[in-house]
Design a protein around this motif. Structure first.
Motif, PDB file in Angstrom:
ATOM      1  N   ARG A   1       1.310  -1.248   0.209  1.00  0.00           N
ATOM      2  CA  ARG A   1       0.010   0.397  -0.460  1.00  0.00           C
ATOM      3  C   ARG A   1       0.897   1.000   0.168  1.00  0.00           C
ATOM      4  NH1 ARG A   1      -4.113   2.179   4.662  1.00  0.00           N
ATOM      5  NH2 ARG A   1      -5.134   3.723   4.256  1.00  0.00           N
ATOM      6  N   TYR A   2       0.613   2.236  -1.085  1.00  0.00           N
ATOM      7  CA  TYR A   2       0.933   3.505  -1.015  1.00  0.00           C
ATOM      8  C   TYR A   2      -0.044   4.613  -0.916  1.00  0.00           C
ATOM      9  CZ  TYR A   2       4.845   0.708  -3.402  1.00  0.00           C
ATOM     10  OH  TYR A   2       5.454  -0.058  -3.352  1.00  0.00           O
ATOM     11  N   THR A   3       0.109   5.634   0.443  1.00  0.00           N
ATOM     12  CA  THR A   3      -0.721   5.969   0.489  1.00  0.00           C
ATOM     13  C   THR A   3       0.300   7.968   0.701  1.00  0.00           C
ATOM     14  OG1 THR A   3      -2.708   6.845   1.780  1.00  0.00           O
ATOM     15  CG2 THR A   3      -0.236   5.501   2.875  1.00  0.00           C
ATOM     16  N   LYS A   4      -0.320   8.619   0.734  1.00  0.00           N
ATOM     17  CA  LYS A   4      -0.477  10.705   1.623  1.00  0.00           C
ATOM     18  C   LYS A   4      -2.031  10.933   1.970  1.00  0.00           C
ATOM     19  CE  LYS A   4       3.241  13.554   1.161  1.00  0.00           C
ATOM     20  NZ  LYS A   4       4.242  14.018   0.325  1.00  0.00           N
ATOM     21  N   ALA A   5      -2.119  12.193   2.906  1.00  0.00           N
ATOM     22  CA  ALA A   5      -2.919  12.851   3.743  1.00  0.00           C
ATOM     23  C   ALA A   5      -1.888  14.479   3.837  1.00  0.00           C
ATOM     24  CB  ALA A   5      -3.686  11.863   3.975  1.00  0.00           C
ATOM     25  N   TRP A   6      -2.627  14.516   3.842  1.00  0.00           N
ATOM     26  CA  TRP A   6      -4.093  15.569   3.483  1.00  0.00           C
ATOM     27  C   TRP A   6      -3.779  16.875   2.620  1.00  0.00           C
ATOM     28  CZ3 TRP A   6      -7.553  12.588   3.903  1.00  0.00           C
ATOM     29  CH2 TRP A   6      -7.561  11.578   5.194  1.00  0.00           C
ATOM     30  N   PHE A   7      -4.296  16.916   1.402  1.00  0.00           N
ATOM     31  CA  PHE A   7      -4.014  17.810   0.698  1.00  0.00           C
ATOM     32  C   PHE A   7      -5.231  18.980   0.093  1.00  0.00           C
ATOM     33  CE2 PHE A   7      -1.020  13.910  -0.712  1.00  0.00           C
ATOM     34  CZ  PHE A   7      -0.229  14.576  -1.714  1.00  0.00           C
ATOM     35  N   LYS A   8      -4.280  19.712   0.167  1.00  0.00           N
ATOM     36  CA  LYS A   8      -5.848  21.262   0.171  1.00  0.00           C
ATOM     37  C   LYS A   8      -6.962  20.287  -0.965  1.00  0.00           C
ATOM     38  CE  LYS A   8      -3.487  24.740   2.990  1.00  0.00           C
ATOM     39  NZ  LYS A   8      -2.736  26.065   2.480  1.00  0.00           N
ATOM     40  N   GLY A   9      -5.877  20.288  -2.092  1.00  0.00           N
ATOM     41  CA  GLY A   9      -6.989  20.558  -3.287  1.00  0.00           C
ATOM     42  C   GLY A   9      -6.912  18.830  -4.052  1.00  0.00           C
ATOM     43  N   LYS A  10      -7.839  19.023  -4.608  1.00  0.00           N
ATOM     44  CA  LYS A  10      -7.762  17.381  -5.240  1.00  0.00           C
ATOM     45  C   LYS A  10      -7.326  16.734  -6.774  1.00  0.00           C
ATOM     46  CE  LYS A  10     -11.106  13.984  -7.933  1.00  0.00           C
ATOM     47  NZ  LYS A  10     -12.624  14.119  -7.833  1.00  0.00           N
ATOM     48  N   GLN A  11      -6.519  18.400  -6.994  1.00  0.00           N
ATOM     49  CA  GLN A  11      -5.602  17.988  -8.244  1.00  0.00           C
ATOM     50  C   GLN A  11      -4.304  17.708  -7.916  1.00  0.00           C
ATOM     51  OE1 GLN A  11      -6.289  18.176 -11.888  1.00  0.00           O
ATOM     52  NE2 GLN A  11      -3.727  16.972 -11.214  1.00  0.00           N
ATOM     53  N   ALA A  12      -3.870  18.324  -6.377  1.00  0.00           N
ATOM     54  CA  ALA A  12      -2.976  18.451  -6.124  1.00  0.00           C
ATOM     55  C   ALA A  12      -2.325  16.660  -5.631  1.00  0.00           C
ATOM     56  CB  ALA A  12      -2.395  19.181  -5.231  1.00  0.00           C
ATOM     57  N   ALA A  13      -3.947  16.773  -4.913  1.00  0.00           N
ATOM     58  CA  ALA A  13      -3.662  14.642  -4.284  1.00  0.00           C
ATOM     59  C   ALA A  13      -3.153  13.682  -5.585  1.00  0.00           C
ATOM     60  CB  ALA A  13      -4.618  14.206  -3.936  1.00  0.00           C
ATOM     61  N   LYS A  14      -3.873  13.962  -6.592  1.00  0.00           N
ATOM     62  CA  LYS A  14      -3.911  13.331  -7.823  1.00  0.00           C
ATOM     63  C   LYS A  14      -2.354  13.322  -8.859  1.00  0.00           C
ATOM     64  CE  LYS A  14      -8.260  13.342  -9.816  1.00  0.00           C
ATOM     65  NZ  LYS A  14      -9.337  13.958 -11.264  1.00  0.00           N
ATOM     66  N   THR A  15      -1.812  14.833  -8.112  1.00  0.00           N
ATOM     67  CA  THR A  15      -0.098  14.854  -9.827  1.00  0.00           C
ATOM     68  C   THR A  15       0.542  14.070  -8.099  1.00  0.00           C
ATOM     69  OG1 THR A  15      -0.992  16.986  -9.840  1.00  0.00           O
ATOM     70  CG2 THR A  15       1.441  17.078  -9.952  1.00  0.00           C
ATOM     71  N   ALA A  16       0.374  14.490  -7.068  1.00  0.00           N
ATOM     72  CA  ALA A  16       1.472  13.108  -6.449  1.00  0.00           C
ATOM     73  C   ALA A  16       1.054  12.381  -6.267  1.00  0.00           C
ATOM     74  CB  ALA A  16       0.747  13.894  -4.613  1.00  0.00           C
ATOM     75  N   GLU A  17       0.082  12.106  -6.323  1.00  0.00           N
ATOM     76  CA  GLU A  17      -0.033  10.187  -6.692  1.00  0.00           C
ATOM     77  C   GLU A  17       0.364   9.670  -8.101  1.00  0.00           C
ATOM     78  OE1 GLU A  17      -3.805   6.836  -7.064  1.00  0.00           O
ATOM     79  OE2 GLU A  17      -4.387   9.014  -7.546  1.00  0.00           O
ATOM     80  N   VAL A  18       0.350  10.646  -9.095  1.00  0.00           N
ATOM     81  CA  VAL A  18       1.191   9.761 -10.385  1.00  0.00           C
ATOM     82  C   VAL A  18       2.979  10.063  -9.976  1.00  0.00           C
ATOM     83  CG1 VAL A  18       1.255  10.992 -13.148  1.00  0.00           C
ATOM     84  CG2 VAL A  18      -0.206  11.136 -11.609  1.00  0.00           C
ATOM     85  N   LYS A  19       3.189  10.718  -9.499  1.00  0.00           N
ATOM     86  CA  LYS A  19       4.464  11.248  -9.505  1.00  0.00           C
ATOM     87  C   LYS A  19       4.796   9.995  -8.209  1.00  0.00           C
ATOM     88  CE  LYS A  19       8.312  14.168  -7.257  1.00  0.00           C
ATOM     89  NZ  LYS A  19       8.261  15.025  -6.226  1.00  0.00           N
ATOM     90  N   ARG A  20       4.653   9.661  -7.454  1.00  0.00           N
ATOM     91  CA  ARG A  20       4.511   8.018  -6.511  1.00  0.00           C
ATOM     92  C   ARG A  20       4.492   7.273  -7.391  1.00  0.00           C
ATOM     93  NH1 ARG A  20       7.695   5.923  -3.064  1.00  0.00           N
ATOM     94  NH2 ARG A  20       7.154   4.886  -1.767  1.00  0.00           N
ATOM     95  N   ARG A  21       3.277   6.929  -7.272  1.00  0.00           N
ATOM     96  CA  ARG A  21       3.438   5.668  -9.102  1.00  0.00           C
ATOM     97  C   ARG A  21       4.424   5.357  -9.851  1.00  0.00           C
ATOM     98  NH1 ARG A  21      -0.890   2.853  -9.130  1.00  0.00           N
ATOM     99  NH2 ARG A  21      -3.449   3.930  -7.923  1.00  0.00           N
ATOM    100  N   GLU A  22       4.908   6.606 -10.505  1.00  0.00           N
ATOM    101  CA  GLU A  22       6.085   6.653 -11.387  1.00  0.00           C
ATOM    102  C   GLU A  22       7.428   5.879 -10.414  1.00  0.00           C
ATOM    103  OE1 GLU A  22       6.696  10.940 -12.824  1.00  0.00           O
ATOM    104  OE2 GLU A  22       5.070   9.617 -14.477  1.00  0.00           O
ATOM    105  N   GLU A  23       7.770   6.520  -9.613  1.00  0.00           N
ATOM    106  CA  GLU A  23       8.668   6.337  -8.743  1.00  0.00           C
ATOM    107  C   GLU A  23       8.752   5.145  -8.489  1.00  0.00           C
ATOM    108  OE1 GLU A  23       7.825   8.021  -4.986  1.00  0.00           O
ATOM    109  OE2 GLU A  23       9.235  10.695  -6.331  1.00  0.00           O
ATOM    110  N   VAL A  24       7.195   4.651  -7.483  1.00  0.00           N
ATOM    111  CA  VAL A  24       7.361   3.221  -7.420  1.00  0.00           C
ATOM    112  C   VAL A  24       7.532   2.090  -8.339  1.00  0.00           C
ATOM    113  CG1 VAL A  24       5.935   0.930  -6.919  1.00  0.00           C
ATOM    114  CG2 VAL A  24       5.548   3.396  -5.884  1.00  0.00           C
ATOM    115  N   GLU A  25       7.264   2.104  -9.797  1.00  0.00           N
ATOM    116  CA  GLU A  25       7.418   1.596 -11.241  1.00  0.00           C
ATOM    117  C   GLU A  25       9.003   1.612 -11.574  1.00  0.00           C
ATOM    118  OE1 GLU A  25       5.081   3.482 -14.260  1.00  0.00           O
ATOM    119  OE2 GLU A  25       3.533   2.501 -13.225  1.00  0.00           O
ATOM    120  N   LYS A  26       9.215   2.757 -11.178  1.00  0.00           N
ATOM    121  CA  LYS A  26      10.776   3.295 -11.578  1.00  0.00           C
ATOM    122  C   LYS A  26      11.560   1.642 -10.353  1.00  0.00           C
ATOM    123  CE  LYS A  26      14.799   6.313 -11.910  1.00  0.00           C
ATOM    124  NZ  LYS A  26      15.191   7.215 -11.804  1.00  0.00           N
TER     125      LYS A  26
END
Length: 359
Positions: A21-46
């Motif tokens: 599981r990979y999780t992080k909180a709390w973002f003020k906006g939905k877009q900020a959370a989405k951007t952070a998730e994309v970046k984290r997924r890329e790190e995990v895949e790499k």
């Protein structure tokens, strides 16, 4: 996207990859959370791509190594040296795969350490980093394929290596007398068991046998870092000290020596066994006693020298010290004996025979 909102807190991302599981909180906006998730997924895949090819991110390897040292109860000093060296290595190379660090680059890093600090610091970093990369290669997962620090030579130092001094029995008496009453039992147990300080920290009441007069010490100073118990007979003084401690103990605490301290990470007061020696206390009592500074480890050397100089058998000394290898005890005792003086006495006696005849 696995992004969701929680009232009063904000947005959070939460996703799973291969059961982790990979999780992080709390973002003020939905877009900020989405951007952070994309970046984290890329790190995990790499990271997974690197591991699949027998490589690993430098940061991940060093963190795993530090966790391993904690789990296997390595000494505090070794953990600290590894952590500081790891931080210097990360500051120098950044977040790169381990394969980026070649032997040439590893040597350049060590040269920079020597230039900024000292040759001794460079050699310390070489030692612990070589061990960390070697560990990464030996693990079943084979995190990495090469050890860039293997084969690199140590740096010459113009600072002579000082011979460690061993306190005499009367000096230990003065040190314990100079200590505060609340610290004396700890010092007596160290002295009378010839234990490593971390072994005394781990000592629990169920390992103290008053009826048969022995204590069981747990050590992990062996090849596999597995816990091993050894029995050390109680001296009369040790029996007296432990009996008094047992009479005044807190029944809710399993440890002979325990501490209560604030954990900044959890924000709570926590209780547990000692995790480190009372070095500031030791420095002060050495000053007050008017003796040179001796580390807790020299208590062991003092006791071993008393046994060795008075005819105790090597196997017995080896068992009490907790050495898995007889050679460790022989080396240990060789440093305690005044072998140089003995050798010169032989030389002087034998080389003057002819002079005595002439006279």
């Amino acid at each position: 996207m696995t992004v969701y909102f929680k009232a009063g807190k904000g947005y959070r991302y939460d996703f799973m990859v291969k059961g982790k599981r990979y999780t992080k909180a709390w973002f003020k906006g939905k877009q900020a959370a989405k951007t952070a998730e994309v970046k984290r997924r890329e790190e995990v895949e790499k990271k997974q791509e690197l591991e699949a090819t027998g490589d690993m991110a430098l940061l991940d390897l060093l963190n795993l190594r530090l966790d391993y040292l904690l789990d296997r109860a390595y000494s505090e000093s070794h953990y600290k040296k590894t952590k500081l060296a790891a931080q210097r290595l990360l500051d120098y190379f950044g977040k790169v795969p381990c394969s980026v660090i070649t032997r040439l680059k590893a040597d350049e890093f060590l040269m920079a350490v020597v230039k900024e600090r000292t040759p001794v610091a460079g050699n310390n970093d070489l030692k612990v980093l070589r061990a960390a990369f070697s560990w990464g290669m030996k693990r079943g997962q084979r995190f990495i394929q090469d050890n860039p620090f293997a084969g690199l030579e140590t740096f010459p130092s113009d600072k002579p290596k000082e011979r460690k001094k061993t306190p005499k029995s009367d000096e230990l008496d003065r040190m314990i007398e100079a200590a505060q009453p609340k610290h004396r039992p700890y010092l007596w147990v160290l002295r009378e068991t010839l234990a490593r300080s971390i072994e005394v920290h781990r000592l629990t009441w169920n390992r103290v046998n008053f009826e048969e007069r022995y204590v069981e010490l747990e050590t992990r100073k062996n090849k596999n870092r597995e816990p091993v118990l050894r029995r050390v007979p109680m001296t009369d003084k040790l029996y007296e000290v432990l009996s008094n401690l047992y009479a005044d103990r807190d029944p809710g605490k399993e440890w002979v020596f325990w501490t209560r301290s604030y954990n900044a990470e959890t924000g709570r007061m926590e209780e547990g066994p000692y995790k480190r020696g009372r070095y500031s206390m030791l420095q002060k009592l050495c000053r007050d006693a008017g003796v040179d500074y001796y580390s807790f480890h020299r208590f062991r050397a003092s006791g071993a020298s008393v046994m060795d100089n008075n005819g105790a058998l090597l196997p017995g000394i080896q068992h009490i010290l907790g050495h898995a290898d007889r050679r460790s005890t022989e080396i240990y005792l060789e440093k305690l004996r005044d072998v140089e003086r003995d050798a010169m006495d032989v030389y002087e006696r034998e080389s003057r025979k002819d002079d005595d005849k002439v006279a």
